[in-house]
Design a protein around this motif. Structure first.
Motif, short mmCIF file in Angstrom:
data_model
loop_
_atom_site.label_atom_id
_atom_site.label_comp_id
_atom_site.label_asym_id
_atom_site.label_seq_id
_atom_site.Cartn_x
_atom_site.Cartn_y
_atom_site.Cartn_z
N ASP A 1 -2.31 11.04 -2.99
CA ASP A 1 -3.68 10.58 -2.72
C ASP A 1 -3.92 10.42 -1.22
O ASP A 1 -4.95 10.85 -0.70
N ARG B 1 -7.52 0.85 -2.97
CA ARG B 1 -8.06 1.39 -4.23
C ARG B 1 -6.98 2.15 -4.99
O ARG B 1 -7.19 3.30 -5.39
N CYS B 2 -5.86 1.54 -5.17
CA CYS B 2 -4.72 2.19 -5.83
C CYS B 2 -5.16 2.75 -7.18
O CYS B 2 -5.78 2.06 -7.97
N SER B 3 -4.84 4.02 -7.43
CA SER B 3 -5.34 4.69 -8.64
C SER B 3 -4.34 4.70 -9.79
O SER B 3 -4.53 5.42 -10.76
N HIS B 4 -3.29 3.91 -9.69
CA HIS B 4 -2.34 3.81 -10.78
C HIS B 4 -2.08 2.34 -11.07
O HIS B 4 -2.40 1.47 -10.27
#
Length: 96
Positions: A40, A90-93
């Motif tokens: 990312d 905004r960590c997506s995991h």
């Protein structure tokens, strides 16, 4: 005429982003350094930097020399740090 076996297509900016990520992330503590966060971060940084494709080894050498200019290094660091902070916020995991 060049030997076609020696041809390759590389985005040299991607190589520089990888090197910059390695260097900066070694110095940073409180960030997730998993593969997803790295990809990312790399994607965000690359989307904000000019691509620089090479096809031959000679082109790669020229690009390496050209990229040692101060502004290119400043831009790389700025974009990688900016991308790192975006991904961190905004960590997506999901963390376990």
């Amino acid at each position: 005429m060049e030997n076609e076996d020696n041809l390759h297509l590389r985005n040299f900016t991607e190589i520089l982003v990888d090197e910059t990520l390695d260097r900066l992330w070694d110095e940073m503590g409180e960030i997730c350094k998993c593969k997803r966060c790295r990809f990312d971060t790399k994607a965000i940084a690359l989307n904000n930097l000019k691509p620089n494709y090479t096809v031959t080894e000679q082109g790669e050498i020229y690009t390496k020399l050209n990229n040692f200019r101060n502004q290119v290094q400043v831009d790389l660091i700025k974009e990688v740090l900016n991308a790192t902070f975006i991904v961190k916020s905004r960590c997506s995991h999901y963390s376990n």
